[in-house]
Design a protein around this motif. Structure first.
Motif, short mmCIF file in Angstrom:
data_model
loop_
_atom_site.label_atom_id
_atom_site.label_comp_id
_atom_site.label_asym_id
_atom_site.label_seq_id
_atom_site.Cartn_x
_atom_site.Cartn_y
_atom_site.Cartn_z
N PHE A 159 8.19 9.88 6.16
CA PHE A 159 8.27 11.37 6.11
C PHE A 159 9.43 12.16 7.09
CE2 PHE A 159 6.28 15.16 8.14
CZ PHE A 159 6.51 15.93 7.19
N ALA A 160 9.26 11.99 8.34
CA ALA A 160 10.15 12.78 9.34
C ALA A 160 11.66 12.55 8.94
CB ALA A 160 9.70 12.42 10.88
N ALA A 161 12.11 11.43 8.86
CA ALA A 161 13.73 11.08 8.43
C ALA A 161 13.64 11.56 7.11
CB ALA A 161 13.94 9.74 8.86
N GLY A 162 12.85 10.94 6.28
CA GLY A 162 12.98 11.08 4.79
C GLY A 162 12.95 12.37 4.36
N GLN A 163 12.13 13.42 4.91
CA GLN A 163 12.09 14.71 4.46
C GLN A 163 12.88 15.75 5.64
OE1 GLN A 163 10.58 16.22 1.85
NE2 GLN A 163 11.03 14.04 1.06
N TYR B 123 11.71 22.20 7.25
CA TYR B 123 12.75 20.97 6.79
C TYR B 123 13.87 21.28 6.77
CZ TYR B 123 7.97 19.72 5.51
OH TYR B 123 6.47 19.39 5.48
N GLY B 124 14.81 20.19 6.59
CA GLY B 124 16.43 20.57 6.71
C GLY B 124 16.88 20.35 4.88
N PRO B 125 18.09 20.33 4.57
CA PRO B 125 18.48 20.39 3.55
C PRO B 125 18.33 19.05 2.56
CG PRO B 125 20.45 20.17 4.93
CD PRO B 125 19.28 20.66 5.76
N ARG B 126 17.97 17.78 3.36
CA ARG B 126 17.90 16.54 2.68
C ARG B 126 16.36 16.66 1.85
NH1 ARG B 126 19.76 14.91 7.32
NH2 ARG B 126 17.87 13.68 7.95
N ALA B 127 15.70 17.62 2.39
CA ALA B 127 13.96 17.62 1.80
C ALA B 127 13.95 17.86 0.33
CB ALA B 127 13.14 18.72 2.53
N THR B 128 12.97 17.12 -0.24
CA THR B 128 12.63 17.29 -1.49
C THR B 128 11.27 17.75 -1.73
OG1 THR B 128 12.30 14.92 -1.75
CG2 THR B 128 14.40 15.71 -2.19
N GLY B 129 10.86 17.97 -2.72
CA GLY B 129 9.55 18.30 -3.34
C GLY B 129 8.94 19.67 -3.04
N ALA B 130 7.56 19.83 -3.41
CA ALA B 130 7.24 21.31 -3.73
C ALA B 130 7.35 22.01 -2.28
CB ALA B 130 5.70 21.15 -4.03
N LYS C 156 0.91 -1.09 -0.01
CA LYS C 156 -0.05 -0.02 0.16
C LYS C 156 0.79 1.19 0.14
CE LYS C 156 -3.83 1.99 2.32
NZ LYS C 156 -4.89 2.03 3.63
N HIS C 157 0.49 2.24 -0.81
CA HIS C 157 1.14 3.64 -0.90
C HIS C 157 1.21 4.32 0.41
CE1 HIS C 157 3.59 6.51 -2.78
NE2 HIS C 157 2.47 7.41 -2.71
N ALA C 158 2.16 4.70 0.96
CA ALA C 158 1.80 5.59 2.11
C ALA C 158 1.35 6.85 1.75
CB ALA C 158 3.35 5.62 3.05
N PRO C 159 0.61 7.50 2.70
CA PRO C 159 0.07 8.95 2.36
C PRO C 159 1.39 9.75 2.34
CG PRO C 159 -1.08 7.74 4.11
CD PRO C 159 0.04 7.13 3.97
N GLY C 160 1.24 11.20 2.04
CA GLY C 160 2.22 11.99 2.03
C GLY C 160 1.61 13.31 2.40
N LEU C 161 2.54 14.28 2.18
CA LEU C 161 2.44 15.61 2.93
C LEU C 161 1.03 16.33 1.87
CD1 LEU C 161 3.38 17.67 4.83
CD2 LEU C 161 4.99 18.54 3.09
#
Length: 211
Positions: A35-39, A190-197, A3-8
């Motif tokens: 989310f928390a670690a990944g973003q 978010y820190g420097p590792r974040a991606t996306g809009a 199942k695809h995890a929800p997102g921001l």
């Protein structure tokens, strides 16, 4: 099929309490890692540090506590005890595993918090006031459970602050002498590792005291 995890984007699109319960039930188990670690999610720590630096002390209510990241940060700073409240039982179950909270309270902030008046010396909230269904209309419920002199540290997405009416709400509370000493430091979400809009989004941390 996994199942695809929800997102921001899904979280920002929430408009009802039932939508919140469903999304966070689906997201709870993967939220911290995906989310928390990944973003590179900085906001819970920034909200906790602002509270501690202002002189905030326990007992503290963490409103919209989610999986407990802000409570964990408070405990690391020596601020205890902390209780958590959230609309999602699944997220609170994850928070309990961190052993950062004295108690957890499942509640919709729009309907109030089932604890006595003046129960807390501080109130924090990180990531609750974004683009979803919660806005400044919940401030009276938070003020009700705070003792006179309690410190607040409430993060509000900077894009949401004016549009949702937070500026006007805080102005009314100041003029009515419900709160004092309001400051609004701006921090990165978010820190420097974040991606996306939303990677460059910022939040205003509303720091104030209940009169």
């Amino acid at each position: 099929m996994k199942k695809h995890a929800p997102g921001l984007s899904a979280a920002y699109a929430l408009s009802t309490p039932e939508e919140s319960r469903q999304l966070y039930a689906d997201w709870a188990g993967t939220y911290d890692q995906d989310f928390a670690a990944g973003q590179d999610y900085l906001l819970p720590g920034s909200t906790a540090r602002a509270f501690a630096a202002a002189g905030g002390t326990g007992p503290v209510l963490d409103a919209g506590a989610g999986t407990g990241l802000c409570g964990q940060a408070l405990r690391a700073l020596g601020v205890e005890p902390v209780d958590a409240t959230d609309i999602s039982a699944a997220m609170l179950a994850e928070a309990l595993r961190k052993d950062a909270y004295r108690d957890v309270i499942e509640a919709d902030l729009l309907e109030g918090i089932p604890v006595p008046r003046n129960s807390y010396r501080g109130v924090v909230s990180s990531g609750t006031f974004t683009h979803g269904h919660l806005g400044p209309e919940v401030l009276p419920a938070l003020l009700r459970v705070a003792a006179p002199g309690a410190w607040f540290s409430l993060s509000v997405n900077a894009r949401f602050y004016e549009k949702a009416g937070f500026a006007g709400a805080f102005d009314r509370l100041l003029r009515g002498q419900w709160i004092r000493s309001l400051t609004l430091p701006e921090v990165r979400i978010y820190g420097p590792r974040a991606t996306g809009a939303h990677k460059d989004d910022t939040a205003l941390v509303a720091l104030f005291r209940k009169v």
